[in-house]
Write an enzyme that holds these catalytic residues in place. Structure first.
Site, PDB file in Angstrom:
ATOM      1  N   ASP A 180      -1.656   4.065  -4.575  1.00  0.00           N
ATOM      2  CA  ASP A 180      -2.399   3.224  -3.637  1.00  0.00           C
ATOM      3  C   ASP A 180      -1.867   1.799  -3.524  1.00  0.00           C
ATOM      4  OD1 ASP A 180      -4.612   2.954  -1.741  1.00  0.00           O
ATOM      5  OD2 ASP A 180      -5.401   1.536  -3.215  1.00  0.00           O
TER       6      ASP A 180
ATOM      7  N   ARG B  62      18.713  14.121  12.252  1.00  0.00           N
ATOM      8  CA  ARG B  62      18.980  15.509  11.883  1.00  0.00           C
ATOM      9  C   ARG B  62      20.271  15.664  11.091  1.00  0.00           C
ATOM     10  NH1 ARG B  62      18.065  19.227  17.112  1.00  0.00           N
ATOM     11  NH2 ARG B  62      18.371  20.811  15.488  1.00  0.00           N
TER      12      ARG B  62
ATOM     13  N   LYS C  24      -0.116  10.587   1.227  1.00  0.00           N
ATOM     14  CA  LYS C  24       0.779  10.029   0.204  1.00  0.00           C
ATOM     15  C   LYS C  24       0.393  10.523  -1.196  1.00  0.00           C
ATOM     16  CE  LYS C  24      -0.091   5.740   1.337  1.00  0.00           C
ATOM     17  NZ  LYS C  24      -0.972   5.998   2.506  1.00  0.00           N
TER      18      LYS C  24
ATOM     19  N   HIS D   7       0.875  -1.177   0.000  1.00  0.00           N
ATOM     20  CA  HIS D   7       0.000   0.000   0.000  1.00  0.00           C
ATOM     21  C   HIS D   7       0.912   1.228   0.000  1.00  0.00           C
ATOM     22  CE1 HIS D   7      -3.315   2.649   0.761  1.00  0.00           C
ATOM     23  NE2 HIS D   7      -2.825   3.020   1.927  1.00  0.00           N
TER      24      HIS D   7
END
Length: 305
Positions: free
Chosen positions: A178, A243, A160, A139
């Site tokens: 999808d 980071r 998404k 998915h």
């Protein structure tokens, strides 16, 4: 191993149907190898691979064509009795009446291709290896972003498709929205769309849209190698996010590790821009340049002064 249905092979490779056995739709092929039954037509059946598709090339066809009718019938009769999945004639060669007769008696499909044996064998092997490759569905959304296959994952409703749409509007190409079919081929993960949803996207509040019709043929692709994963997740104040980006994290798909970048989502963050930057940064790392290492080098050099 389930294999691939003979019917699908016939349709996808555009084979001519001369005679179809009554079990035609149930016959499965498990190997990309073909068998040219030259020795078998001459009567030698030791180590005969009867489970393979049998194909007559120019030599085999000429051999049986030059036989006397009775001898040809006897030779072919023994071949058909081995319960072969199908017999293919290459080079668009004429098919003898006794071939059809024996096919009906033994319930074996007869097919024909206009390709020479060599050309058809190459097409067949490539096709079967792809079809029989290990496969899963995820998915997700798959895009080509600056030439990189980017698989965007995340929970339903995280954004998404909206992120993908923004990337497409700036030049990225859609492979699938999808649901992404992923096959492992030669140690590469190749993603494509299910045929029924190809080129379509679902945008909440808008509905189904056709990317090819709206943006043009240059904004869609049939398939793409997956090189990196972007996982969208809700921002979590208690979580420590990367980071620096010195080391890659990986997700394993079908036994292959793919770099994955987790991007936290919250109002005000330009997610599609971050995905673009992550893709460019990934390409730089692939080419041997890591900005985190470069910054660290500068800091070390500065501390020595």
């Amino acid at each position: 191993m389930e294999g691939i249905k003979l019917k699908k092979i016939v349709e996808d490779l555009n084979l001519q149907k001369i005679f179809l056995a009554n079990n035609y739709e149930n016959v499965s092929i498990l190997t990309a190898n073909l068998n040219r039954p030259g020795l078998q037509l001459a009567g030698y059946y030791n180590k005969f691979d009867s489970d393979r598709l049998q194909i007559l090339g120019e030599q085999e066809w000429t051999y049986i064509d030059e036989m006397e009718l009775e001898k040809r019938y006897k030779s072919l009769k023994k071949l058909f009795e081995y319960n072969i999945p199908a017999l293919i004639f290459s080079g668009n060669n004429w098919i003898h009446d006794e071939v059809i007769e024996l096919a009906k008696i033994n319930n074996v499909s007869i097919l024909r291709t206009t390709d020479s044996f060599i050309k058809f064998a190459g097409r067949f092997q490539s096709y079967i290896e792809i079809e029989l490759a290990p496969t899963i569905r995820k998915h997700a959304v798959l895009l080509d972003v600056y030439g990189v296959g980017v698989l965007i994952t995340g929970k339903s409703g995280i954004g998404k498709s909206e992120t993908a749409l923004d990337l497409i509007s700036k030049g990225s190409k859609l492979i699938s929205d999808d649901s992404v079919i992923i096959k492992k081929i030669d140690d590469r993960l190749i993603g494509k769309s299910p045929s029924i949803t190809k080129h379509f996207m679902e945008i909440r509040g808008v509905g189904i849209i056709d990317i090819q019709r709206i943006f043009g043929i240059g904004y869609v692709m049939e398939s793409k190698e997956i090189e990196m994963i972007v996982n969208l997740e809700n921002w979590d104040d208690s979580k420590e996010y990367d980071r620096l980006g010195i080391d890659n994290n990986y997700e394993e798909i079908l036994g292959k590790k793919i770099p994955i970048f987790s991007i936290p989502v919250k109002p005000g963050r330009h997610i599609s821009l971050i995905v673009e930057v992550a893709t460019k940064n990934f390409k730089q790392k692939e080419m041997g340049y890591n900005p985190a290492y470069e910054l660290n080098k500068r800091i070390l050099q500065s501390s020595k002064k």
